[in-house]
Design a protein around this motif. Structure first.
Motif, PDB file in Angstrom:
ATOM      1  N   PHE A  13       0.945  -1.216   0.063  1.00 41.68           N
ATOM      2  CA  PHE A  13       0.163   0.056   0.108  1.00 41.68           C
ATOM      3  C   PHE A  13       1.029   1.243   0.071  1.00 41.68           C
ATOM      4  O   PHE A  13       0.391   2.106   0.537  1.00 41.68           O
ATOM      5  CB  PHE A  13      -0.965  -0.186   1.155  1.00 41.68           C
ATOM      6  CG  PHE A  13      -1.797  -1.342   1.290  1.00 41.68           C
ATOM      7  CD1 PHE A  13      -2.668  -1.654   0.366  1.00 41.68           C
ATOM      8  CD2 PHE A  13      -1.465  -2.175   2.538  1.00 41.68           C
ATOM      9  CE1 PHE A  13      -3.487  -2.658   0.601  1.00 41.68           C
ATOM     10  CE2 PHE A  13      -2.249  -3.225   2.248  1.00 41.68           C
ATOM     11  CZ  PHE A  13      -3.425  -3.429   1.331  1.00 41.68           C
ATOM     12  N   GLY A  14       2.058   1.133  -0.604  1.00 44.64           N
ATOM     13  CA  GLY A  14       2.980   2.480  -0.493  1.00 44.64           C
ATOM     14  C   GLY A  14       3.318   3.067   0.769  1.00 44.64           C
ATOM     15  O   GLY A  14       3.903   4.050   0.699  1.00 44.64           O
ATOM     16  N   LYS A  15       3.259   1.919   1.527  1.00 47.34           N
ATOM     17  CA  LYS A  15       3.894   2.565   2.972  1.00 47.34           C
ATOM     18  C   LYS A  15       5.568   2.522   2.998  1.00 47.34           C
ATOM     19  O   LYS A  15       6.142   1.973   2.003  1.00 47.34           O
ATOM     20  CB  LYS A  15       3.649   1.341   4.005  1.00 47.34           C
ATOM     21  CG  LYS A  15       2.092   1.369   4.252  1.00 47.34           C
ATOM     22  CD  LYS A  15       2.013   0.327   5.554  1.00 47.34           C
ATOM     23  CE  LYS A  15       0.271   0.484   5.665  1.00 47.34           C
ATOM     24  NZ  LYS A  15       0.064  -0.424   6.765  1.00 47.34           N
ATOM     25  N   ARG A  16       6.083   3.271   3.704  1.00 44.75           N
ATOM     26  CA  ARG A  16       7.385   3.742   3.841  1.00 44.75           C
ATOM     27  C   ARG A  16       8.063   2.856   5.130  1.00 44.75           C
ATOM     28  O   ARG A  16       7.375   3.010   6.172  1.00 44.75           O
ATOM     29  CB  ARG A  16       7.722   5.196   4.014  1.00 44.75           C
ATOM     30  CG  ARG A  16       7.099   5.880   2.720  1.00 44.75           C
ATOM     31  CD  ARG A  16       7.283   7.293   2.932  1.00 44.75           C
ATOM     32  NE  ARG A  16       6.498   8.051   1.847  1.00 44.75           N
ATOM     33  CZ  ARG A  16       6.018   8.833   2.024  1.00 44.75           C
ATOM     34  NH1 ARG A  16       6.269   9.866   2.796  1.00 44.75           N
ATOM     35  NH2 ARG A  16       5.369   9.811   0.876  1.00 44.75           N
ATOM     36  N   LYS A  17       9.248   2.641   5.208  1.00 45.57           N
ATOM     37  CA  LYS A  17      10.052   2.337   6.274  1.00 45.57           C
ATOM     38  C   LYS A  17      10.031   3.447   7.351  1.00 45.57           C
ATOM     39  O   LYS A  17      10.268   4.550   6.820  1.00 45.57           O
ATOM     40  CB  LYS A  17      11.293   1.852   5.881  1.00 45.57           C
ATOM     41  CG  LYS A  17      11.614   0.528   5.080  1.00 45.57           C
ATOM     42  CD  LYS A  17      11.214  -0.647   5.814  1.00 45.57           C
ATOM     43  CE  LYS A  17      11.508  -1.882   5.454  1.00 45.57           C
ATOM     44  NZ  LYS A  17      11.506  -2.892   6.300  1.00 45.57           N
TER      45      LYS A  17
END
Length: 79
Positions: A13-17
Motif C-alpha cells: 500500500f505504498g507504505k514507507r520504512k
C-alpha cells in the motif's frame, strides 16, 4: 531529481520504512516528490476517464452529431 534507491523490498500500500531505515524513504518523509512515472493506477484511470468523458462531450456537441451525420443511431464511445 534524486538517484537515491530504496534498500528494501516493496512495501504494501505504498507504505514507507520508519525514519533511519531507508535513505529513499527518509527523503520521502522529508517532503521529496515521488519520481515521475510512478503515478498510481487510480490516478491514471481517473485521468483516462476524464479524457474520455471530454472526448464524448465534444462529439455530442459537434455539428456532425447534431445533424445526424454519425448515423441513425449514434454509437460514439460504445467500444
Amino acid at each position: 531529481m534524486t538517484d537515491t534507491q530504496h534498500n528494501h523490498e516493496r512495501q504494501p500500500f505504498g507504505k514507507r520504512k520508519p525514519k533511519g531505515e531507508c535513505p529513499r524513504c527518509d527523503e520521502l518523509h522529508d517532503g521529496a516528490a515521488p519520481r515521475t512515472g510512478w503515478t498510481s493506477t487510480a490516478q491514471r484511470a481517473a485521468e483516462e476517464d476524464a479524457r474520455r468523458a471530454d472526448e464524448i462531450a465534444r462529439h455530442f456537441a459537434s455539428a456532425t452529431h447534431r445533424s445526424g451525420g454519425c448515423g441513425p443511431v449514434c454509437t460514439f464511445g460504445d467500444w
